[in-house]
Design a protein around this motif. Structure first.
Motif, PDB file in Angstrom:
ATOM      1  N   VAL A 149       0.861  -1.181   0.000  1.00 56.88           N
ATOM      2  CA  VAL A 149       0.000   0.000   0.000  1.00 56.88           C
ATOM      3  C   VAL A 149       0.899   1.233   0.000  1.00 56.88           C
ATOM      4  O   VAL A 149       1.777   1.381   0.855  1.00 56.88           O
ATOM      5  CB  VAL A 149      -0.923   0.015   1.226  1.00 56.88           C
ATOM      6  N   GLN A 150       0.687   2.113  -0.978  1.00 57.13           N
ATOM      7  CA  GLN A 150       1.523   3.294  -1.120  1.00 57.13           C
ATOM      8  C   GLN A 150       1.020   4.424  -0.213  1.00 57.13           C
ATOM      9  O   GLN A 150      -0.099   4.411   0.281  1.00 57.13           O
ATOM     10  CB  GLN A 150       1.519   3.759  -2.577  1.00 57.13           C
ATOM     11  N   LYS A 151       1.875   5.422  -0.020  1.00 58.84           N
ATOM     12  CA  LYS A 151       1.534   6.532   0.869  1.00 58.84           C
ATOM     13  C   LYS A 151       0.355   7.355   0.346  1.00 58.84           C
ATOM     14  O   LYS A 151      -0.365   7.983   1.117  1.00 58.84           O
ATOM     15  CB  LYS A 151       2.762   7.431   1.062  1.00 58.84           C
ATOM     16  N   ASP A 152       0.130   7.350  -0.987  1.00 58.66           N
ATOM     17  CA  ASP A 152      -0.983   8.123  -1.551  1.00 58.66           C
ATOM     18  C   ASP A 152      -2.299   7.341  -1.534  1.00 58.66           C
ATOM     19  O   ASP A 152      -3.305   7.796  -2.087  1.00 58.66           O
ATOM     20  CB  ASP A 152      -0.651   8.567  -2.974  1.00 58.66           C
ATOM     21  N   GLY A 153      -2.293   6.153  -0.942  1.00 61.01           N
ATOM     22  CA  GLY A 153      -3.516   5.359  -0.851  1.00 61.01           C
ATOM     23  C   GLY A 153      -3.691   4.362  -1.976  1.00 61.01           C
ATOM     24  O   GLY A 153      -4.598   3.524  -1.924  1.00 61.01           O
ATOM     25  N   SER A 154      -2.859   4.441  -3.006  1.00 60.25           N
ATOM     26  CA  SER A 154      -2.932   3.451  -4.079  1.00 60.25           C
ATOM     27  C   SER A 154      -2.318   2.138  -3.602  1.00 60.25           C
ATOM     28  O   SER A 154      -1.588   2.092  -2.608  1.00 60.25           O
ATOM     29  CB  SER A 154      -2.198   3.958  -5.319  1.00 60.25           C
ATOM     30  N   VAL A 155      -2.626   1.068  -4.307  1.00 59.23           N
ATOM     31  CA  VAL A 155      -2.135  -0.264  -3.957  1.00 59.23           C
ATOM     32  C   VAL A 155      -1.306  -0.792  -5.123  1.00 59.23           C
ATOM     33  O   VAL A 155      -1.741  -0.735  -6.282  1.00 59.23           O
ATOM     34  CB  VAL A 155      -3.295  -1.228  -3.656  1.00 59.23           C
ATOM     35  N   LEU A 156      -0.114  -1.285  -4.797  1.00 60.12           N
ATOM     36  CA  LEU A 156       0.783  -1.821  -5.813  1.00 60.12           C
ATOM     37  C   LEU A 156       0.815  -3.337  -5.674  1.00 60.12           C
ATOM     38  O   LEU A 156       1.063  -3.863  -4.582  1.00 60.12           O
ATOM     39  CB  LEU A 156       2.183  -1.240  -5.631  1.00 60.12           C
ATOM     40  N   LEU A 157       0.538  -4.034  -6.764  1.00 62.05           N
ATOM     41  CA  LEU A 157       0.548  -5.497  -6.766  1.00 62.05           C
ATOM     42  C   LEU A 157       1.605  -5.990  -7.748  1.00 62.05           C
ATOM     43  O   LEU A 157       1.632  -5.565  -8.905  1.00 62.05           O
ATOM     44  CB  LEU A 157      -0.805  -6.058  -7.191  1.00 62.05           C
ATOM     45  N   LEU A 158       2.465  -6.874  -7.272  1.00 63.13           N
ATOM     46  CA  LEU A 158       3.364  -7.602  -8.165  1.00 63.13           C
ATOM     47  C   LEU A 158       2.660  -8.909  -8.488  1.00 63.13           C
ATOM     48  O   LEU A 158       2.461  -9.753  -7.609  1.00 63.13           O
ATOM     49  CB  LEU A 158       4.713  -7.862  -7.491  1.00 63.13           C
ATOM     50  N   VAL A 159       2.247  -9.054  -9.741  1.00 62.55           N
ATOM     51  CA  VAL A 159       1.425 -10.202 -10.133  1.00 62.55           C
ATOM     52  C   VAL A 159       2.125 -10.994 -11.229  1.00 62.55           C
ATOM     53  O   VAL A 159       3.027 -10.492 -11.912  1.00 62.55           O
ATOM     54  CB  VAL A 159       0.032  -9.756 -10.622  1.00 62.55           C
ATOM     55  N   TYR A 160       1.666 -12.235 -11.376  1.00 61.32           N
ATOM     56  CA  TYR A 160       2.171 -13.094 -12.448  1.00 61.32           C
ATOM     57  C   TYR A 160       0.971 -13.532 -13.274  1.00 61.32           C
ATOM     58  O   TYR A 160       0.020 -14.125 -12.756  1.00 61.32           O
ATOM     59  CB  TYR A 160       2.880 -14.317 -11.866  1.00 61.32           C
ATOM     60  N   TYR A 161       0.993 -13.207 -14.544  1.00 60.37           N
ATOM     61  CA  TYR A 161      -0.055 -13.652 -15.460  1.00 60.37           C
ATOM     62  C   TYR A 161       0.500 -13.626 -16.873  1.00 60.37           C
ATOM     63  O   TYR A 161       1.473 -12.916 -17.167  1.00 60.37           O
ATOM     64  CB  TYR A 161      -1.317 -12.790 -15.334  1.00 60.37           C
TER      65      TYR A 161
END
Length: 734
Positions: A309-321
Motif C-alpha cells: 500500500v503506497q503513501k498516496d492510498g494506491s495499492v501496488l501489486l506484483l502479479v504473475y499472469y
C-alpha cells in the motif's frame, strides 16, 4: 433432427464437464456474494516488467540456466534473488547468486552479484550460498542461506552499495523455515504450510514457540502496533490471527486455492488482501470491502506475489499472469469501462485461455468490451444451446456465436449469420487449411481462432513407401497383414465415421455435392464387415494392447485412443514411434486424394441481428494476430508463425532426456528429436480442412449402426435404415 441435436448436446455436455472439473478446486465461496457493482471503484494501471532472466543472460556461461529463488516488493522497488547454474563435466554446479533490482519507471533490471566477501571479508572462496530474501527495510536486503566453511545457516543483510554483514547463525532445524523480520531483535520463524511459529531474539535463539491450528501461509506485521499476524488456513477456511494473542482479524474466508491470498498492512495499519480474483480492504468495523474485481477490470491473474500500500492510498501489486510478471497500480477512479460498447459472445466452452484472450482484448480496446456467455454447469448445456438457437432464429441473441452452438451451413443458408468477406485483415497470414473451414459456399462466414489436428500413425511395415493411401488400399493392406484390431479403444462405429466417412470426396458412400446416399450399396456393406472384424471389442488389457502394437497386430495408434494427436505435448509423439519400433508412418487417414490429416477449428460467426460488425472485426482480428496467437497459445494455433514457435520451443529441449513414461505398457522417452519434428512438419504441411458435413449426422450414424455392431441387426438392415435417414437429410439440404 431432434435425435441428432440430442447427440450433439450430450457430446458438448461431456466435454464441458471435463472443462469444469479441470478448472475447479471443489465447491468454494468468495469473501462475500458478488454484487453488480463494486463497493468502491478502483481502476488499474499496468507496468510491464522486463524479463529478469534476459537481463542475466550476459552473466551465464554456455549451457547454463537461471533459477528464481525469491521476489520482494518494497517502496515500489522490485527485488529478485536468482541463482545461476552451469554444467561442468556432466555435473550441475552453482555459478553464482544475484540480487536484481528494478525501480520506476521499470525499464531495466540492475544486477548485483552476491559474493561471499560481503558476508565475510576474510573468506577466499565463494562459500556462502543465498537461499531467500526475508525482507527489505530501507533498501537493505535481508537474506538467509548457508555457509560451507563453518557448516552453519546464517541470516545476513546486504546493502545496494555493496556492503553486507552477517547478523547471526541459527540451527539446522530452522534451515528450511521462512523468517519475518520485525526488527533485528525480533524475528519470527515458520515453515510455510506448517503448524508452529517460533519467536527469535537478536542472537537468533528461540525465545518462545506458538502453535498454529491449521496451515500457515505467511506472517505479516502491522507497522503501527508492531503486532505480527499469522495468515493461513484452518478447518473453517482462510483467516488472519495475532501470533501471540490469537485475536482474529479475518476468519472463515473460502478460496478455490490455498495459494491465492496475499495480505499486507498500510503504513496506517489498515489491512489489505488480494485473493487472485479481487482486492479487498478490512474496514475499522471489521467489514471486508471489495475494492477491485480483477476480471471485471479484464485481468485473469495466475498469482499475486507481493502487495504494498503506497503513501498516496494506491495499492501496488506484483502479479504473475500470461507467463510474465507485471506491476499493477490500483487507485480509486471513475468506472470508465462502462462507456464502451458491449460485444456479447456465446460459447459452449469457457476456458482459461479464452478468458485471458478476452481480457487482453478488453484491456487494449477503448471502444468495445467483450462479454462472455456460456452454460453455468454442464447439466444446463442443452438448455443453453436451445436458448441461443431460439434467440438467433428470432432475430436476437449474442453478437458473436461460437460454431459448436449452431449448424453453420444451415444458419448461413437461412440468413442467421452474416457473410464476413473482407473483414479479415490479413487472411494470407493464417494457416490456409484452417482458414478454409470458415468458408460456406465459397464465401467467408466465420473466423477460426484455434484448431485441432486429426491424424493417425501406422507402422511402415503396413504402409510401405506410400505417402498417402485410399480406403481400398488401406483395407487391402490391413487384410494382408497380421493385424487383429485396427486401433486401440476404437469401436466399429468410430471406424466407419473416421476411416470411412470423414473423407468429403469419397462419393462411393455419400455424394454430398450431388445429394445422394449410397449406403445400401456393396462398397459400404463391405466396409461395415471390415469395421466389425477389426474393431476393438474391449477384451484386451492395456499391457496386452502394448504387446500387440509391438508385434504388428494393431494397425494404427495415437496418444489419445481416437485419431487425434494431442499437441499440447509434442513429446508424446515419441510414444507412437516406440509403438512401431522407430518406424512410424504419419500419412494420415485414408483419403480419395492427398492425406487424411484434418484440421477442425473453433470458429466465431457474426449474428445477422448484430449491429456491431466493426466490433466483431476488431475482436477476431485481434484473436488471430501474431501477438495473441503466440502469447496465449490455444490448443493449437491458427498461424504458421505461431506453430514455428512451438516447434522451436521443443527443439530447444534437445538433446533428449533419459526420463521415460509408460502408456499401454510401452516405455518411451519424453523427447522431441529430429524424427518427431520431421513427422510433425509432414502433418502440418499436408493437413486439409476437416469435414463439416459428417458432424451434422454423427448422431444418426451412432443410432443406426450400433445395433449392427452389437449383433442386433444385419448389415443390410442397418445400412437401409441409415441410408433412408441420410438421404432425407440430404434432401432437406437442397
Amino acid at each position: 433432427m431432434k435425435r441428432q441435436k440430442k447427440q450433439l448436446i450430450q457430446w458438448l455436455c461431456t466435454i464441458l464437464s471435463v472443462l469444469f472439473l479441470a478448472g475447479c478446486g471443489g465447491e468454494t465461496q468468495n469473501l462475500q456474494e458478488e454484487s453488480t457493482e463494486d463497493a468502491v471503484v478502483y481502476g488499474i494501471t499496468e507496468n510491464a516488467i522486463p524479463d529478469p532472466d534476459k537481463a542475466l543472460r550476459g552473466e551465464l556461461k554456455e549451457g547454463g540456466w537461471i533459477r528464481e529463488l525469491a521476489v520482494h516488493l518494497e517502496n515500489g522497488v522490485v527485488y529478485r534473488l536468482a541463482q545461476l547454474w552451469e554444467k561442468v563435466d556432466g555435473m550441475d554446479l552453482t555459478q553464482g547468486y544475484y540480487i536484481q533490482i528494478l525501480e520506476a519507471p521499470y525499464k531495466q533490471w540492475v544486477n548485483h552479484q552476491i559474493r561471499s566477501s560481503y558476508w565475510d571479508k576474510e573468506i577466499e572462496y565463494e562459500g556462502y550460498s543465498v537461499w531467500d530474501i526475508c525482507g527489505v527495510k530501507g533498501g537493505d536486503v535481508y537474506c538467509r542461506g548457508f555457509c560451507a566453511e563453518n557448516r552453519q545457516y546464517y541470516l545476513g543483510v546486504w546493502c545496494p552499495d555493496g556492503d553486507g554483514r552477517v547478523i547471526g547463525y541459527y540451527p539446522e532445524a530452522m534451515s528450511e523455515k521462512s523468517l519475518e523480520i520485525v526488527s533485528e531483535d525480533e524475528i519470527y520463524a515458520y515453515m510455510p504450510w506448517g503448524k508452529s511459529i517460533e519467536k527469535l531474539n537478536g542472537n537468533l535463539e528461540v525465545d518462545r514457540e506458538y502453535p498454529f491450528d491449521g496451515q500457515l501461509v505467511e506472517l505479516v506485521t502491522n507497522p503501527v502496533t508492531q503486532e505480527t499476524y499469522s495468515c493461513g488456513f484452518n478447518k473453517e477456511g482462510y483467516g488472519i490471527w495475532g501470533v501471540e494473542d490469537k485475536v482474529s482479524l479475518l476468519s472463515a474466508l473460502q478460496s478455490g486455492s490455498l495459494m491465492e491470498y496475499k495480505a499486507e498492512f498500510s503504513d496506517e495499519g489498515v489491512l489489505y488482501l488480494a485473493d487472485g480474483k479481487a482486492l479487498w480492504r478490512r474496514e475499522a468495523d471489521g467489514e471486508v470491502v471489495k475494492l477491485c474485481d480483477f476480471f471485471k477490470r479484464n485481468y485473469v491473474l495466475e498469482k499475486v506475489s507481493e502487495l504494498e500500500v503506497q503513501k498516496d492510498g494506491s495499492v501496488l501489486l506484483l502479479v504473475y499472469y500470461d507467463d510474465a510478471y507485471a506491476l499493477l497500480t490500483l487507485r480509486e477512479t471513475e468506472n470508465a469501462s462502462l462507456q464502451r460498447q458491449e460485444l456479447v459472445m456465446a460459447t459452449f466452452f469457457e476456458t482459461e485461455i479464452l478468458k485471458k484472450q478476452i481480457a487482453a482484448f478488453n484491456r487494449s480496446n477503448n471502444k468495445y468490451t467483450v462479454v462472455l456467455q456460456y452454460p453455468d454447469t454442464p447439466e444446463k448445456g442443452g438448455e443453453f444451446v436451445d436458448k441461443m438457437q431460439l434467440e438467433i432464429s428470432a432475430g436476437r441473441g449474442p453478437d458473436i456465436i461460437s460454431g459448436e452452438l449452431i449448424n453453420a451451413v444451415e444458419y448461413a443458408n437461412q440468413g442467421y449469420i452474416q457473410n464476413i468477406d473482407g473483414l479479415l485483415e490479413s487472411p494470407e497470414e493464417l494457416w490456409q487449411p484452417v482458414l478454409e473451414c470458415g468458408k460456406i459456399g465459397g464465401s467467408y462466414y466465420g473466423v477460426p481462432y484455434q484448431t485441432s489436428l486429426i491424424s493417425v500413425a501406422y507402422s511402415k511395415e503396413l504402409t510401405g513407401d506410400r505417402t498417402s493411401w485410399t480406403l481400398d488400399e488401406f483395407m487391402e493392406a490391413v487384410r494382408e497383414s497380421d493385424v487383429e484390431i485396427l486401433q486401440p479403444q476404437m469401436d466399429g462405429v468410430a471406424i466407419v465415421l473416421e476411416y470411412g466417412l470423414y473423407d468429403n470426396d469419397n462419393k462411393t458412400f455419400i455424394d454430398w455435392e450431388g445429394g445422394k446416399s449410397h449406403l445400401t450399396e456393396e462398397p459400404f456393406l463391405e466396409f461395415l464387415e471390415f469395421a466389425n472384424k477389426y474393431e476393438d471389442k474391449g477384451k484386451y488389457s492395456d499391457e496386452e494392447l502394448g504387446e500387440m502394437l509391438l508385434s504388428g497386430k494393431v494397425a494404427a495408434e495415437t496418444v489419445s485412443g481416437r485419431p487425434f494427436v494431442l499437441f499440447e505435448n509434442l513429446n508424446t509423439m515419441s510414444y507412437v514411434d516406440e509403438c512401431f519400433q522407430g518406424q512410424a508412418s504419419y500419412i494420415g487417414l485414408p483419403r480419395t486424394e492427398g492425406n487424411g490429416i484434418y484440421v477442425t477449428p473453433r470458429i466465431l460467426y457474426l449474428n445477422t441481428a448484430s449491429k456491431n460488425r466493426e466490433g466483431y472485426s476488431e475482436f477476431v482480428n485481434y484473436l488471430v494476430s501474431e501477438e495473441i496467437q503466440k502469447r496465449y497459445t490455444p490448443v493449437f494455433p491458427v498461424r504458421p508463425d505461431a506453430i514455428e514457435d512451438i516447434i522451436g520451443e521443443y527443439r530447444a529441449q534437445r538433446p533428449s532426456t533419459t526420463l521415460k513414461k509408460a502408456y499401454n505398457g510401452i516405455e518411451y522417452p519424453e523427447n522431441f528429436e529430429e524424427i518427431q519434428e520431421s513427422n510433425f512438419r509432414f502433418m502440418v504441411e499436408n493437413a486439409c480442412p476437416g469435414n463439416r458435413y459428417i458432424s451434422q449426422i454423427e448422431g444418426m450414424i451412432y443410432d443406426e449402426l450400433q445395433p449392427y455392431f452389437k449383433g442386433e441387426r444385419t448389415a443390410e438392415e442397418a445400412a437401409r435404415i441409415l441410408n433412408n435417414r441420410v438421404q432425407l437429410y440430404l434432401d432437406e439440404r437442397k
